[in-house]
Design a protein around this motif. Structure first.
Motif, PDB file in Angstrom:
ATOM      1  N   GLY A 133       0.827  -1.208   0.000  1.00 42.74           N
ATOM      2  CA  GLY A 133       0.000   0.000   0.000  1.00 42.74           C
ATOM      3  C   GLY A 133       0.858   1.254   0.000  1.00 42.74           C
ATOM      4  O   GLY A 133       2.089   1.186   0.098  1.00 42.74           O
ATOM      5  N   GLN A 138       1.580  10.239   0.445  1.00 41.74           N
ATOM      6  CA  GLN A 138       2.392  10.017  -0.750  1.00 41.74           C
ATOM      7  C   GLN A 138       1.550   9.780  -2.002  1.00 41.74           C
ATOM      8  O   GLN A 138       2.054   9.866  -3.118  1.00 41.74           O
ATOM      9  CB  GLN A 138       3.311   8.806  -0.532  1.00 41.74           C
ATOM     10  CG  GLN A 138       4.445   9.069   0.443  1.00 41.74           C
ATOM     11  CD  GLN A 138       5.429  10.086  -0.095  1.00 41.74           C
ATOM     12  OE1 GLN A 138       5.764  10.077  -1.267  1.00 41.74           O
ATOM     13  NE2 GLN A 138       5.873  10.993   0.757  1.00 41.74           N
TER      14      GLN A 138
ATOM     15  N   ALA B  55       5.177   0.210   3.873  1.00 43.78           N
ATOM     16  CA  ALA B  55       4.660   1.391   3.179  1.00 43.78           C
ATOM     17  C   ALA B  55       5.293   2.647   3.766  1.00 43.78           C
ATOM     18  O   ALA B  55       5.649   3.590   3.050  1.00 43.78           O
ATOM     19  CB  ALA B  55       3.140   1.453   3.299  1.00 43.78           C
ATOM     20  N   GLN B  56       5.460   2.623   5.102  1.00 37.24           N
ATOM     21  CA  GLN B  56       6.016   3.780   5.787  1.00 37.24           C
ATOM     22  C   GLN B  56       7.478   4.003   5.389  1.00 37.24           C
ATOM     23  O   GLN B  56       7.863   5.093   4.987  1.00 37.24           O
ATOM     24  CB  GLN B  56       5.905   3.550   7.295  1.00 37.24           C
ATOM     25  CG  GLN B  56       6.268   4.751   8.135  1.00 37.24           C
ATOM     26  CD  GLN B  56       5.263   5.884   7.982  1.00 37.24           C
ATOM     27  OE1 GLN B  56       4.069   5.644   7.882  1.00 37.24           O
ATOM     28  NE2 GLN B  56       5.751   7.108   7.929  1.00 37.24           N
ATOM     29  N   MET B  58       9.009   2.884   2.864  1.00 39.81           N
ATOM     30  CA  MET B  58       9.128   3.185   1.442  1.00 39.81           C
ATOM     31  C   MET B  58       8.787   4.654   1.163  1.00 39.81           C
ATOM     32  O   MET B  58       9.402   5.292   0.318  1.00 39.81           O
ATOM     33  CB  MET B  58       8.216   2.269   0.629  1.00 39.81           C
ATOM     34  CG  MET B  58       8.816   0.876   0.450  1.00 39.81           C
ATOM     35  SD  MET B  58       7.589  -0.396   0.075  1.00 39.81           S
ATOM     36  CE  MET B  58       7.272  -0.060  -1.630  1.00 39.81           C
ATOM     37  N   ALA B  59       7.795   5.156   1.875  1.00 38.68           N
ATOM     38  CA  ALA B  59       7.382   6.544   1.675  1.00 38.68           C
ATOM     39  C   ALA B  59       8.532   7.491   1.971  1.00 38.68           C
ATOM     40  O   ALA B  59       8.708   8.505   1.297  1.00 38.68           O
ATOM     41  CB  ALA B  59       6.190   6.872   2.570  1.00 38.68           C
ATOM     42  N   ARG B  61      11.500   7.235   1.364  1.00 40.58           N
ATOM     43  CA  ARG B  61      12.526   7.301   0.323  1.00 40.58           C
ATOM     44  C   ARG B  61      12.052   7.992  -0.940  1.00 40.58           C
ATOM     45  O   ARG B  61      12.829   8.230  -1.848  1.00 40.58           O
ATOM     46  CB  ARG B  61      12.963   5.891  -0.027  1.00 40.58           C
ATOM     47  CG  ARG B  61      13.863   5.361   1.040  1.00 40.58           C
ATOM     48  CD  ARG B  61      14.527   4.114   0.553  1.00 40.58           C
ATOM     49  NE  ARG B  61      14.303   3.089   1.541  1.00 40.58           N
ATOM     50  CZ  ARG B  61      13.828   1.906   1.269  1.00 40.58           C
ATOM     51  NH1 ARG B  61      13.532   1.579   0.045  1.00 40.58           N
ATOM     52  NH2 ARG B  61      13.667   1.041   2.228  1.00 40.58           N
TER      53      ARG B  61
END
Lengths: 595, 595
Positions: A133, A138, B55-56, B58-59, B61
């Motif tokens: 997700g 973002q 998700a966190q 990844m956000a 970056r």
């Protein structure tokens, strides 16, 4: 609001600038007289011959072009040139993103793609995954801003690399239908699923969020993206179907469901439960660095010494190598020099010293190839053929970037040579000679089918411009028992698969359709092809022997009953004994086979 | 400053994101446990297997990619892939800009290009023009910012169209040498010349001005741009020399001086004192507009009625056409509907109605072709050949964009057929068979040379991908007396020139090397080629007759003296009479020529 002073926005700029427009033309003349003053009052004098531009009037027309405007006008550069290709490109970008996200999060990907026709030349694409997700803050940027992402600045193997794809797909949808992109995303069981409707403000390259709210969704985590666009759906060599089939070959860990516009569902089940090894990010190799980039890195580093800078920012630089480089650079540089204070001249000397220093090749464990076994099982799953072979080459390096080549070949379409050796050593005709995969293996008198992958993504366009095709053409297939016209692909019922995995795949265009022909890459492709080619050659020679044998034997087999009848007549045997003789003869024939 | 919180700048991002880094890996684990909280404290627990991203994480970056960063990494897309090509591209971008500026300002262009070698693989390019100059406040952006310019948003014929070229050249110089770009500019006699030194902040896509001061300069107005870069200089088919020679052909009003790295100066004088007619900007044609663009235009217009909007923002829409469109659209739309309040559904109906309405083709007076006469004189000036022909097609339209095709052919290299008819009707061998233009006309057994222009700019790369080449290949040259292999270019000592002029040239890539194959464009190219081909065919047939005649005659000529001697012997003539007979015979022979 008077026209001449309005905001020069994208759509009205042409009008604003129109020199045919009397007001503007007069204004320009006035300015020229005033020597560049920004007075916009019209003089309304006699209609003198129109004057051309001055530095001042030209300056007034200069303005920034947003990257979204640029790619809207040049959308063919991104693969959105025709409705047919646009649909494929959009699906591709969405699936690439889903796969990258799932792998990064360590989730076995399950992706569902549905295409629905909404008007004569319009389709809605929906791509849904079980990935990690995207967090609320973002979503806007990821789906509504070009050149935004996490993959551009790192050296690691991923499908996406530019931060353009999915936003460009949305932008194309918006351009052709006026409709926003719909996104549903959930980042975990304990988080609420949210729905977003957004479009792109192309003049600013920024997302415009029309709606964002919590909704019901049956998934624990994942992302759904829906884009409606002008499109054309058609099966064939460069279709969405073909792209998905090839994606399944290169991603054996993926479970893929495709619902086509007719409502038919195709499922490509995963053939392994193992995720590809996680791809590690690497630091740049010193030999691949340009001077300008080195200068920028020196400015931006947090290392407090030159030696520390070299060791921390680059791969393969240890204390000894750093020492030698700094010594060779001279110019008063020491290991303790403060990086941010190094001037251009010294940086230039440093750069030269780096190029001359012997430094070991970059680490290659950052590459995750498919692997010979999985490549073959992927091929077997999707392509019916008589013979499969695969080779994974060791990793190599081009321009400081590690890469790895894999080759797979599926040869001999059932119904072509059409023979197989049964478990009992018998030669039998294949039962099912109807090839479901006609498109992928081709027939015996056609050129071989080429299936190209870059970081597990199928490449369907620009085949002739691709170094993979060049590698195949430059390989001598006659040596392996195949026909090959001069400067052409080999002839035969076969599919040749080539996969390049790299931390930075050198595509020839933004639409990522063909691989640039770096000598190192071409060389590895050819070595991989030769490795598979030799094994194929052995098989083909054996196959030719089998075929000859089979022809001879089937000839004899045909006459065994007649021999039986002749013997029966000569020796006056009863029917039972005649049948025994025939059976014995057949048995002897089978045993005498020599392979 | 702790590493994990520093600004994630371009050069250090890879380090910041490095998951191998213990700190970061531990941090990620913590976050996962905390369910996405942004707590960065390390837990330092037992070395559990490394967790993949959430998700966190990844956000965190995700980040914006500046268009300069994008094109630095993808510089091959702009034509800066090799040192050889980079030099050509840089010269081309600078010269294109100079020519556009001079023409826009109504100045007969005089351009001087000098290349100086500064190191083994480094050159400094200096391009100086007599154009209108650039005002101080614009210099930074024009030379130090990608996607900035005046040509992108208007529909008019110009060489530049993207606002990328010259800044990209500077960026390449900076990347490979670390050196800034030098600009000197003056906008008029009464203005001071200023000198700028600037580089590009690639992370921000903004100019960094190191120096700007008033200097001495001997020009009244003009611009000088100097870029030092990693480059290779080499003469040949795709060299700077060739590019300049071809530029001189397509721009007969240009005076060009080139000083090569050896210090040799070549001057291409102008062959006309007349500027090309000023190219007029046009409004978009309604049939070329996408729905999304229409919606954006409706939002941004200052027109107060729908009818006014259609008439003012588009070309070829008068009150009657507007009325019919609005009526056909239905949905409650009237001529007085307020444009900014029209919703998507209505806009969609309007869009459909526009597509169905018959609207006359866009105006074509916005195109400035070279013209048959000037094209021939340009060819004669730079290519020595026996026969010249040119054709300028009437303007046509693709996808709403007007364009015009011109074709020129130079045939028969001196020393090839090698004959010419003198003023007295005599056939003489050419004196000077040394072809200075070998490269451009080729020899009789080679394929024809193709010279491609787009808006008067020579295209030197990607010949086979260009629709011009496709048009030549698809033309039947055998009908004009030439050899032509199947699917190939015709054979012969000839140069085929094709020029496409358009308000928007559809290039296949940002590096502007090949024209996309729109059917309308291809058709016009072929019609132009046929027009020239027919005239060439007539010439060739005549040439063949001349050649046969010449051979026969030279054969007879050879024997005339012998006939004279024989007659002398038979008739016992004195030498004088024998010579008279010979002269008479030769005279008769010349008079009996039949062409």
């Amino acid at each position: 609001m008077p026209r001449a002073t309005k905001r020069p926005s994208a759509a009205t700029q042409s009008l604003f600038d129109n020199e045919n427009d009397d007001t503007v033309a007069r204004k320009t003349r006035t300015k020229k007289k005033a020597g560049g003053a920004a007075d916009a009052k019209g003089t309304g004098g006699s209609p003198a011959p129109r004057k051309r531009a001055t530095a001042q009037s030209m300056a007034e027309r200069q303005r920034e072009i947003s990257v979204s405007e640029f790619f809207t006008k040049n959308r063919h550069l991104l693969g959105f040139d025709s409705p047919l290709k646009a649909l494929l490109t959009a699906v591709k970008e969405a699936v690439d993103n889903s796969l990258d996200a799932c792998e990064e999060a360590g989730i076995l990907p399950e992706i569902r793609i549905a295409l629905t026709q909404t008007a004569e030349n319009r389709y809605r694409m929906a791509v849904e995954d079980n990935g990690p997700g995207v967090i609320d803050s973002q979503i806007g940027k990821i789906f509504g801003k070009l050149l935004y992402g996490s993959k551009f600045h790192k050296l690691s193997q991923s499908r996406g690399q530019q931060g353009i794809g999915i936003s460009a797909a949305g932008m194309y949808g918006q351009l052709t239908t006026g409709k926003p992109v719909r996104i549903v995303s959930r980042t975990g069981k304990r988080k609420d699923p949210v729905e977003f409707l957004l479009s792109i403000d192309t003049a600013k390259n920024k997302p415009e969020i029309h709606k964002s709210e919590v909704v019901e969704w049956d998934k624990d985590h994942g992302t759904l993206v829906e884009i409606e666009m002008e499109a054309r759906y058609q099966k064939g060599q460069r279709s969405v179907d073909m792209y998905l089939k090839q994606t399944a070959i290169a991603n054996p860990h993926l479970t893929l469901t495709f619902v086509d516009p007719a409502g038919e569902e195709v499922v490509y089940p995963a053939s392994t439960k193992e995720l590809p090894p996680e791809t590690i990010e690497i630091r740049p190799h010193p030999h691949g660095i340009e001077l300008g980039r080195l200068i920028a890195m020196l400015k931006e580093t947090t290392a407090r010494s030159l030696s520390g800078f070299l060791r921390e920012e680059f791969s393969r630089v240890g204390p000894m190598v750093a020492k030698r480089i700094i010594k060779a650079a001279g110019k008063g540089l020491t290991e303790k020099s403060y990086p941010t204070r190094i001037a251009r001249e010294e940086a230039s000397a440093l750069h030269e010293a780096i190029q001359k220093e012997k430094i070991s090749s970059p680490p290659t464990d950052c590459i995750a190839p498919i692997g010979e076994e999985l490549l073959i099982s992927g091929l077997k799953k999707e392509l019916e053929a008589d013979f499969y072979v695969a080779a994974t080459r060791p990793a190599a390096v081009y321009r400081g970037n590690p890469f790895q080549i894999e080759v797979g070949i599926a040869y001999g379409k059932p119904g072509g040579i059409g023979l197989e050796v049964t478990d009992e050593g018998r030669i039998a005709k294949r039962k099912d000679s109807k090839a479901a995969t006609e498109d992928l293996v081709g027939s015996a008198d056609e050129t071989a089918r080429v299936i190209r992958f870059a970081n597990r993504v199928p490449l369907l366009y620009q085949q002739s411009a691709c170094s993979i095709t060049k590698g195949i053409i430059q390989t001598n297939w006659r040596g392996y028992g195949l026909q090959q016209p001069r400067g052409g692909l080999p002839i035969g019922a076969m599919a040749i698969v080539v996969h390049i995995a790299s931390v930075w795949v050198p595509f020839t265009s933004e639409s990522k359709e063909a691989i640039a022909a770096y000598p190192e890459i071409l060389k590895e492709i050819k070595l991989g092809l030769q490795e598979c080619g030799r094994k194929l050659g052995t098989y083909i020679r054996k196959g030719k022997r089998i075929k000859r044998e089979f022809e001879k034997r089937s000839y004899i087999e045909k006459y065994i009953p007649h021999i039986g009848i002749a013997l029966q007549e000569i020796l006056d045997l009863p029917d039972r004994e005649r049948d025994e003789v025939v059976a014995t003869l057949e048995d002897v024939l089978h045993k005498s086979r020599k392979f």
